[in-house]
Design an enzyme around this catalytic site. Structure first.
Site, PDB file in Angstrom:
ATOM      1  N   ASP A   1       0.611  -1.391   0.485  1.00  0.00           N
ATOM      2  CA  ASP A   1      -0.133  -0.045   0.501  1.00  0.00           C
ATOM      3  C   ASP A   1       1.157   1.139   0.328  1.00  0.00           C
ATOM      4  O   ASP A   1       1.711   1.182   1.060  1.00  0.00           O
ATOM      5  CB  ASP A   1      -1.136  -0.164   0.761  1.00  0.00           C
ATOM      6  CG  ASP A   1      -1.769   1.039   1.692  1.00  0.00           C
ATOM      7  OD1 ASP A   1      -1.888   1.507   0.711  1.00  0.00           O
ATOM      8  OD2 ASP A   1      -2.057   1.371   2.653  1.00  0.00           O
TER       9      ASP A   1
ATOM     10  N   HIS B   1      -3.497   4.269   7.247  1.00  0.00           N
ATOM     11  CA  HIS B   1      -2.531   4.098   6.368  1.00  0.00           C
ATOM     12  C   HIS B   1      -1.610   4.320   7.006  1.00  0.00           C
ATOM     13  O   HIS B   1      -1.460   5.160   7.389  1.00  0.00           O
ATOM     14  CB  HIS B   1      -2.642   4.632   4.973  1.00  0.00           C
ATOM     15  CG  HIS B   1      -4.270   4.437   4.296  1.00  0.00           C
ATOM     16  ND1 HIS B   1      -4.271   2.778   2.753  1.00  0.00           N
ATOM     17  CD2 HIS B   1      -4.736   4.256   4.125  1.00  0.00           C
ATOM     18  CE1 HIS B   1      -5.321   3.006   2.931  1.00  0.00           C
ATOM     19  NE2 HIS B   1      -6.313   3.993   3.386  1.00  0.00           N
TER      20      HIS B   1
END
Length: 552
Positions: free
Chosen positions: A192, A365
């Site tokens: 990611d 994140h």
């Protein structure tokens, strides 16, 4: 011949959302995630955007399963639309399965779809792939990464993640297993890239809980909290803060109600005793005993908070004496709509607390230092940055090099371009069909580039309709052309232009009829060209011109 693994991103590169990655090995395929994206500005009338799965449809016989990392829309939103083209079993954790089943019910796909639930720590055999589920922290419960084991090696696909040392459910990311995999040998890391621009570490979700406690304590107003419906841990902290202050909580907004139902039924949310109530019963309590949890953190026009702000909600009227807490950051592209709602709330005299003013939202994140930890633990031979716009992918590539990785071992791809990996090399292959499919109401893929171009022209310059009544017998014009405009100019204030336009259309029509009396296509083309040219010359605008021929 050397063994080869193909990693084919069909979505999620050069963009935020629409995540879908295909793994192809030994003639077999598995797919990771199946997400949608929000429409961009200028995509008039479009509800969502999904990946083009032409490649999967063509190779459906070789697909062994769809594996889902977590239940956010950018990872599951396209599932019903894709299943209508290619049926495949879905493997995911329990909470993710609950959210997917809501979508399948909506599209009447429950009976025809096989959804298999898997716990973190377990592995699933899918043809020549063995997919191991690894627990990670994110802004939604039951998120996982995958260790995809094949004869030629192991690929780690992180999904969306962060390293939260104090998660709400007490389950930290499985760094120990990631370290073990690193020692065993990782062929490739696919990670990611969403927060790669941010230095340091992402804050823990518990920071938001502390803010809720501070905002609720001693507050005399009615409190309305909006956040992402899928963030079960955030909603849990709202419930806990309300219970600690002796407040009752009601929920409004369809997606919020659905998530509450699924999460409580599956045990992912523990509602404090005597805290949850119906919205109508809540209104009978004094303001300092009320909390409303609602949808609308992104300013969506149909959401409950939007309707409250613009006085169209049937049960809740906001004004002085209310405090609205917006516990979310605006998704890129939604800043204007969120700002509009906040401004309207201020106009009503509502006290608004949002991210710029307090610690009301933390990301799900990983920031740079967390990404470095994953790189250090897994020690991959090759690296593919996923989930991000071009700058994010490039920065993640540079971060991998900082960690000692050779640039020739990093592949920066784009949607539709396969990454081909052998034991010794990584390179880009020949592109496969990919792109964007527009979802407009119940239509999927029936709105293409031509329709979008027409909608853009209509939105920017409007439309001019030229009605031409023609005699069937000899093709002569029975009356002068009628000019109708929409979204172009106000006719009553532009009489001269309309008269001129009528004359131009009449002249072009008569000339076309003289050339070919019975050719309607010739007539429409001539009038369209003449009117379009005249309008651009005199107004510098290019509205859509629609000649309508009626033979009488």
């Amino acid at each position: 011949m050397a063994e080869k693994l193909k990693i084919i991103p069909l979505g999620g590169l050069d963009e935020i959302g629409k995540n879908m990655t295909v793994y192809e090995y030994g003639g077999e395929i598995i797919v990771v995630d199946c997400g949608m994206a929000f429409p961009e500005d200028g995509m008039y009338g479009i509800d969502s955007v999904i990946p083009d799965v032409t490649y999967l449809v063509k190779n459906r016989a070789r697909i062994r399963g769809l594996f889902i990392t977590h239940g956010h829309e950018d990872h599951i939103g396209a599932i019903p639309h894709v299943l209508k083209q290619v049926n495949l079993p879905i493997y995911c954790t329990r909470f993710t399965a609950g959210l997917i089943n809501l979508k399948l019910e909506e599209h009447d796909l429950v009976r025809s779809t096989k959804v298999i639930t898997v716990e973190a720590g377990q592995s699933i055999r899918a043809g020549k792939f063995m997919v191991e589920f690894l627990h990670v922290n994110h802004s939604i419960a039951d998120s996982v990464a995958f260790a995809i084991h094949m004869k030629m090696g192991t690929v780690i696909h992180t999904g969306d993640f962060k390293i939260d040392p104090t998660p709400i459910d007490g389950e930290v990311i499985d760094l120990a297993r990631l370290g073990e995999l690193g020692k065993e040998g990782v062929l490739c890391l696919c990670a990611d890239s969403t927060n790669v621009e941010r230095p340091g570490y992402t804050m823990s979700e518990r920071m938001v809980g502390a803010t809720f406690a501070r905002q609720f304590q001693g507050c005399e107003e009615r409190i309305i909290v909006t956040t992402f419906a899928s963030n079960v841990h955030r909603i849990q902290q709202v419930l806990d803060a309300a219970a600690a202050c002796g407040r009752k909580v009601a929920v409004t907004g369809r997606s919020m109600e659905n998530i509450m139902r699924v999460s409580t039924e599956l045990g992912y949310m523990k509602v404090p005793r005597n805290t949850l109530t119906d919205l109508n019963r809540l209104k009978a309590l004094p303001p300092d005993k009320q909390v409303i949890v609602t949808t609308g953190s992104q300013g969506e026009e149909m959401s409950a908070l939007y309707r409250m702000a613009f006085s169209t909600h049937k049960q809740v009227e906001l004004g002085p004496g209310d405090k609205v807490i917006i516990s979310a950051s605006a998704i890129p592209g939604n800043e204007v709509t969120v700002g509009r709602v906040i401004n309207e709330l201020f106009r009503k005299g509502v006290k608004v607390v949002y991210n710029k003013a307090d610690m009301l939202h933390v990301s799900g994140h990983a920031c740079q230092e967390e990404l470095k930890i994953i790189h250090a633990l897994t020690k991959p031979r090759f690296f593919v940055p996923l989930h991000g716009e071009q700058r994010m992918l490039q920065i993640h590539c540079a971060l991998a090099q900082e960690m000692g990785m050779d640039r020739s071992h990093v592949a920066l791809s784009e949607n539709g371009t396969p990454i081909e990996i052998t034991h010794k090399t990584i390179k880009l292959g020949t592109p496969v069909p990919s792109g964007e499919i527009y979802v407009d109401g119940s239509g999927v893929g029936d709105v293409g580039a031509v329709v979008m171009r027409d909608r853009k022209r209509l939105a920017e310059d409007g439309m001019v309709v030229v009605v031409l009544p023609i005699a069937s017998r000899d093709g002569a014009l029975l009356t002068p052309p009628e000019i109708i405009t929409r979204g172009f100019i106000y006719v009553k204030e532009s009489g001269d232009l309309m008269h001129e336009l009528q004359s131009v259309a009449l002249e072009a029509a008569e000339a076309a009829v003289r050339r070919r009396p019975r050719d309607d296509g010739e007539l429409r083309g001539a009038v369209k060209a003449a009117v379009g040219s005249y309008l651009y010359k005199n107004t510098r605008r290019s509205p859509m011109v629609l000649p309508v021929v009626t033979r009488l």
